[in-house]
Design a protein around this motif. Structure first.
Motif, PDB file in Angstrom:
ATOM      1  N   ARG A   1       4.534   0.589   0.527  1.00 37.94           N
ATOM      2  CA  ARG A   1       5.514   1.322  -0.275  1.00 37.94           C
ATOM      3  C   ARG A   1       5.580   2.698   0.372  1.00 37.94           C
ATOM      4  NH1 ARG A   1       2.919   2.006  -5.181  1.00 37.94           N
ATOM      5  NH2 ARG A   1       4.868   2.793  -6.080  1.00 37.94           N
TER       6      ARG A   1
ATOM      7  N   GLU B   1      -2.201   6.878  -7.792  1.00 37.23           N
ATOM      8  CA  GLU B   1      -2.000   5.434  -7.634  1.00 37.23           C
ATOM      9  C   GLU B   1      -3.330   4.685  -7.619  1.00 37.23           C
ATOM     10  OE1 GLU B   1       0.530   1.973  -6.343  1.00 37.23           O
ATOM     11  OE2 GLU B   1       0.962   3.901  -7.280  1.00 37.23           O
TER      12      GLU B   1
ATOM     13  N   MET C   1       6.461   6.378   1.191  1.00 33.94           N
ATOM     14  CA  MET C   1       6.911   7.643   0.609  1.00 33.94           C
ATOM     15  C   MET C   1       7.693   8.407   1.669  1.00 33.94           C
ATOM     16  SD  MET C   1       3.829   9.074  -1.821  1.00 33.94           S
ATOM     17  CE  MET C   1       2.484   8.727  -0.680  1.00 33.94           C
TER      18      MET C   1
ATOM     19  N   ILE D   1      -1.020   9.462  -4.043  1.00 33.00           N
ATOM     20  CA  ILE D   1      -1.957   8.423  -3.590  1.00 33.00           C
ATOM     21  C   ILE D   1      -3.168   8.364  -4.510  1.00 33.00           C
ATOM     22  CG2 ILE D   1      -3.617   7.901  -1.758  1.00 33.00           C
ATOM     23  CD1 ILE D   1      -1.415   8.825   0.239  1.00 33.00           C
TER      24      ILE D   1
ATOM     25  N   ARG E   1       2.212   7.319   3.264  1.00 31.31           N
ATOM     26  CA  ARG E   1       3.000   8.451   3.750  1.00 31.31           C
ATOM     27  C   ARG E   1       2.716   8.646   5.225  1.00 31.31           C
ATOM     28  NH1 ARG E   1       7.332  11.849   3.882  1.00 31.31           N
ATOM     29  NH2 ARG E   1       6.777  13.910   4.670  1.00 31.31           N
TER      30      ARG E   1
ATOM     31  N   GLY F   1      -4.164   4.177  -1.363  1.00 27.44           N
ATOM     32  CA  GLY F   1      -3.068   4.554  -0.488  1.00 27.44           C
ATOM     33  C   GLY F   1      -3.581   5.246   0.759  1.00 27.44           C
TER      34      GLY F   1
ATOM     35  N   VAL G   1       9.805   4.918  -1.491  1.00 33.34           N
ATOM     36  CA  VAL G   1       9.559   5.782  -2.648  1.00 33.34           C
ATOM     37  C   VAL G   1      10.042   7.189  -2.314  1.00 33.34           C
ATOM     38  CG1 VAL G   1       7.801   6.694  -4.209  1.00 33.34           C
ATOM     39  CG2 VAL G   1       7.541   4.382  -3.240  1.00 33.34           C
TER      40      VAL G   1
ATOM     41  N   THR H   1       0.835  -1.202   0.000  1.00 30.40           N
ATOM     42  CA  THR H   1       0.000   0.000   0.000  1.00 30.40           C
ATOM     43  C   THR H   1       0.870   1.253   0.000  1.00 30.40           C
ATOM     44  OG1 THR H   1      -1.696  -1.183   1.259  1.00 30.40           O
ATOM     45  CG2 THR H   1      -1.841   1.216   1.210  1.00 30.40           C
ATOM     46  N   LEU H   2       0.647   2.140  -0.959  1.00 30.19           N
ATOM     47  CA  LEU H   2       1.385   3.399  -0.996  1.00 30.19           C
ATOM     48  C   LEU H   2       1.030   4.200   0.253  1.00 30.19           C
ATOM     49  CD1 LEU H   2       3.341   5.064  -2.748  1.00 30.19           C
ATOM     50  CD2 LEU H   2       1.337   6.181  -3.750  1.00 30.19           C
TER      51      LEU H   2
END
Length: 219
Positions: free
Chosen positions: A161, A95, A163, A92, A63, A98, A184, A60-61
């Motif tokens: 993933r 994508e 950021m 996000i 932050r 996210g 990332v 999952t993206l």
């Protein structure tokens, strides 16, 4: 293990340190999110996660964004926080799935708003960001990412993933049971006002900021 427990990578579990209190659809200039509000059962802080799409599962993206009133709300050029916040939310949405965890209590890398302002005043006199904190008798970085990991566990996120340019953030998440499949970069073009600050983050904390080399060269 009950529904209120979280599993760690070594197979153990502890009671979740967060309680999901409220959630509501939030329309922003960057896209549509589900704002999920949490209570940190241990510290008593209120926390929020902005969720876009189905975030359960792997990769999952994500932050983890530390609270920064001066940068996020007031657009301060002293740091890149506000720009990173917008860039992360846009990434996000692009994508399609996210989560951004906005971490209250992280102001000034965990020293608080008033202390941060005092540290900024010392930086204006020539100290770098670490020297300023230490001159005030405060830690260089007092942030704790335990609550962020608890929120990700609650949302069903098993690996991310991440950021971030900060290796310490990656290490903290792994320590709290969140696997990292990729780090990332979240690189923002430096400004004259924040170049020295960003260089200090690279030199003092090991942030991966390769784009600073070109910015530091005279034109």
């Amino acid at each position: 293990m009950t529904d209120s427990d979280v599993a760690y990578r070594d197979g153990t579990s502890i009671a979740s340190g967060v309680e999901r209190v409220a959630q509501v659809r939030l329309s922003t200039e960057h896209g549509e999110f589900l704002a999920v509000g949490y209570l940190d059962r241990i510290r008593g802080d209120e926390q929020i996660a902005l969720v876009h799409g189905d975030v359960e599962g792997e990769g999952t993206l994500t932050r983890l964004h530390s609270e920064c009133l001066t940068g996020d709300a007031f657009g301060s050029r002293h740091c890149e926080c506000g720009d990173q916040l917008g860039a992360a939310l846009r990434a996000i949405v692009h994508e399609g799935r996210g989560v951004l965890v906005y971490l209250q209590g992280h102001e000034g890398r965990g020293i608080g708003l008033l202390a941060k302002l005092r540290a900024m005043a010392l930086q204006a006199e020539g100290l770098d960001t670490v020297e300023a904190n230490l001159a005030l008798g405060l830690p260089a970085d007092a942030r704790d990412y335990r609550v962020a990991a608890d929120i990700l566990h609650d949302l069903g996120v098993r690996s991310v993933r991440l950021m971030s340019n900060n290796p310490l953030k990656r290490e903290a998440l792994v320590r709290h049971g969140i696997a990292i499949t990729e780090q990332v970069p979240l690189l923002i073009e430096p400004r004259e006002e924040n170049l020295a600050y960003l260089v200090a983050k690279r030199e003092r904390f090991g942030h991966d900021l390769p784009h600073l080399e070109a910015a530091a060269k005279p034109s």
